[in-house]
Design an enzyme around this catalytic site. Structure first.
Site, PDB file in Angstrom:
ATOM      1  CD  GLU A   1     -23.049  14.711 -21.990  1.00 21.63           C
ATOM      2  OE1 GLU A   1     -23.649  13.712 -21.557  1.00 21.63           O
ATOM      3  OE2 GLU A   1     -23.635  15.656 -22.561  1.00 21.63           O
TER       4      GLU A   1
ATOM      5  CG  ASP B   1     -22.919  13.682 -29.998  1.00 24.12           C
ATOM      6  OD1 ASP B   1     -22.955  14.768 -29.399  1.00 24.12           O
ATOM      7  OD2 ASP B   1     -23.820  12.840 -29.908  1.00 24.12           O
TER       8      ASP B   1
END
Length: 562
Positions: A234, A61
């Site tokens: 997301e 991420d």
């Protein structure tokens, strides 16, 4: 503003020694060595090339920001402490650790958390002389924000955002002075299908550090085309480029259907329109049997260099046997191209390259420690804080370890907690960054009964190995304990040695090669003796163990009752 990175020790948890009790049963370690041996990294880079991944091992991420000539990158840390690793670079290729953003128990209260809970998907941004890091502490605090004027810290105490639910918050500073937080959350009403999520946006008052009441609105429902039931939209990031507002998101879940998709609008009040050529990054649909596959790519962030180029950092995995990976989700780098005012990271159907031409930055970084390729890393415990490569599970609330730099060792107290439980074990680990690795530690043989000490390969509470040594009277037992979802914990190999076979110290090691793992020790003559060869390392893979993290290798000490 001049931003200089601190030393490689900055940002770690500073151990307070007041509570450490040397009288407790403990083990002493003198060094820990890790070596990566991946064939894909064995050839030297050509002039002007860089190596993917730029951060090998569990660095998922990624989010990136630029401040002048300097680039700063953060990653998710889940339930490891310290939290949110932060790196600095001047060329996007060579990265120097600045430590961690969340380094105090107040900033990162983790207790009895499963490994894949904790900190999710941070975003880092630089605005008007201040760094902002926004993220989610799952199950504990929800979404929150911290700030700093020096990215190496100290960072502020958390600014909580109770109005904002869900995960993966992004903070965007518009050129009119207004600020917005964008995040993943439930859709309006009942989800229409499994994995139906939405992207929401709120205005944020920078002066009061509060969310503007009643400003929340849904900006993407489901994903790029809800009629096709897209899942897990997301990881949003907002950018304003040439009069357009761009929304970059992850879509498809974190596994092999993962991707990055892009939307745009002329105003934040307008509807975000998806790009007709989405996804702009994915590896789904490629041949599973291809050589050295890079898989699960997605969750990207953009940065523009001072020289005007656009680049994307994103997560991906290097798999073996088609679908297995033990190293976790890693950070990759690719250039961004533009066509008709739409960005693209990689043409659909193309493989993510391991090597390509590096960014044309004016300045470069000489990192003291490699973050990719094959390398040897060694800690002789000569510092008064843990090196930033090390992590613990959860927040250290009691002082169960002590660094002794003058003696060049670390002492770790034995605790009852096992690697298979949620209570914090006495475990200090570093990431497995290669499919083929060798890790070993030198430790003093236990002086007394009732404890064991050794080296562990840990993916989760339900997927780990522990190779320990235990004293019983005048004999020492070496054992390998395996923990799986199906069989809990059991000893799968052991041998007994007497003092005459050993010196006062012993070297314990583990060597992994994709889906296999060995455990060995060095005898008195320094010869390697294998205790267990070819054990199943696939149980440490995400495919088997689940979750979002990679394997850690490190030192473990515990009490023993038998």
């Amino acid at each position: 503003m001049k931003l200089s990175p601190l030393s490689s020790l900055a940002g770690g948890f500073l151990l307070t020694l007041s509570g450490f009790c040397a009288a407790e049963k403990s083990a002493t370690f003198y060094d820990f060595t890790y070596e990566g041996k991946d064939a894909i990294f064995s050839q030297p880079l050509a002039k002007g090339e860089y190596q993917n991944p730029i951060l090998a091992g569990f660095f998922p991420d990624p989010s990136i920001t630029r401040a002048g000539d300097d680039y700063y990158l953060v990653n998710s840390s889940f339930s490891y402490s310290p939290g949110v690793p932060i790196f600095h670079s001047k060329d996007l290729v060579h990265w120097e650790s600045l430590g961690h953003v969340l380094v105090t128990p107040k900033q990162l209260p983790l207790k009895n958390q499963r490994v894949s809970r904790g900190i999710y998907a941070p975003t880092i941004r630089f605005h008007d002389g201040v760094f902002y890091m926004i993220t989610t502490l799952v199950d504990v605090r929800g979404n929150f924000l911290v700030t700093a004027t020096n990215p190496a810290g100290p960072w502020s105490d958390p600014i909580e955002l109770p109005e904002i639910g869900g995960i993966d918050p992004d903070i965007f500073f518009d050129d009119d002075g207004r600020v917005y937080i964008t995040h993943n959350e439930n859709p309006i009403g009942e989800p229409l299908y499994q994995g139906h999520r939405a992207i929401w946006q709120w205005e944020f008052d920078l002066k009061t550090k509060t969310v503007v009441k009643n400003s929340g609105r849904l900006i993407v429902n489901g994903g790029t085309d809800i009629s096709k039931k897209p899942v897990w939209i997301e990881g949003p990031h907002i950018y304003k480029i040439n009069g357009w507002y761009y929304l970059l998101c992850a879509e498809g879940g974190t596994s092999f259907d993962h991707s990055a998709v892009i939307f745009r609008a002329r105003s934040l009040k307008d509807k975000f329109v998806p790009y007709e050529n989405n996804p702009i990054l994915t590896q789904r649909g490629l041949d599973d049997g291809r050589d050295n596959p890079i898989t699960t790519v997605g969750h990207a962030d953009f940065v523009q260099t001072k020289e005007g180029e656009w680049w994307a950092v994103f997560l991906g995995t290097r798999s073996y046997d088609k679908k297995f990976f033990n190293t976790g989700r890693e950070t990759f780098l690719l250039p961004v191209t533009w066509k008709n005012e739409w960005p693209s990271i990689l043409e659909n159907g193309k493989e993510v390259p391991y090597r390509l031409a590096a960014p044309r930055t004016e300045k470069s970084t000489a990192a003291s420690q490699a973050t990719t390729g094959n390398f040897v890393w060694k800690d002789k415990f000569t510092t008064n804080k843990l090196l930033t490569d090390w992590n613990t599970l959860g927040t250290v609330e009691t002082d169960w370890y002590k660094l002794n730099p003058e003696k060049k060792n670390i002492t770790i107290n034995a605790v009852d907690n096992r690697l298979s439980g949620l209570a914090q074990p006495a475990f200090i680990g570093r990431r497995q960054q290669h499919m083929h690795f060798d890790a070993q530690t030198t430790l003093k043989l236990p002086d007394e009964d009732g404890i064991s000490a050794g080296i562990a390969a840990f993916q989760s509470h339900q997927a780990n190995y522990y190779f320990g040594v235990q004293r019983k009277a005048d004999q020492y037992t070496l054992f390998v304990e395996q923990t799986t979802k199906e069989n809990s914990s059991k000893i799968i190999a052991s041998t007994s040695l007497t003092k005459k076979d050993l010196d006062k110290n012993i070297v314990l090691g583990t060597e992994g090669d994709a889906g296999k793992i060995d455990f060995y020790y060095h005898n008195k003559a320094g010869k390697r003796i294998n205790i267990l060869q070819g054990a199943d390392a696939k149980l440490l893979s995400t495919e088997i163990a689940g979750g979002f993290t990679g394997t850690y290798l490190g030192m473990h000490v515990r009490t023993e009752t038998k």
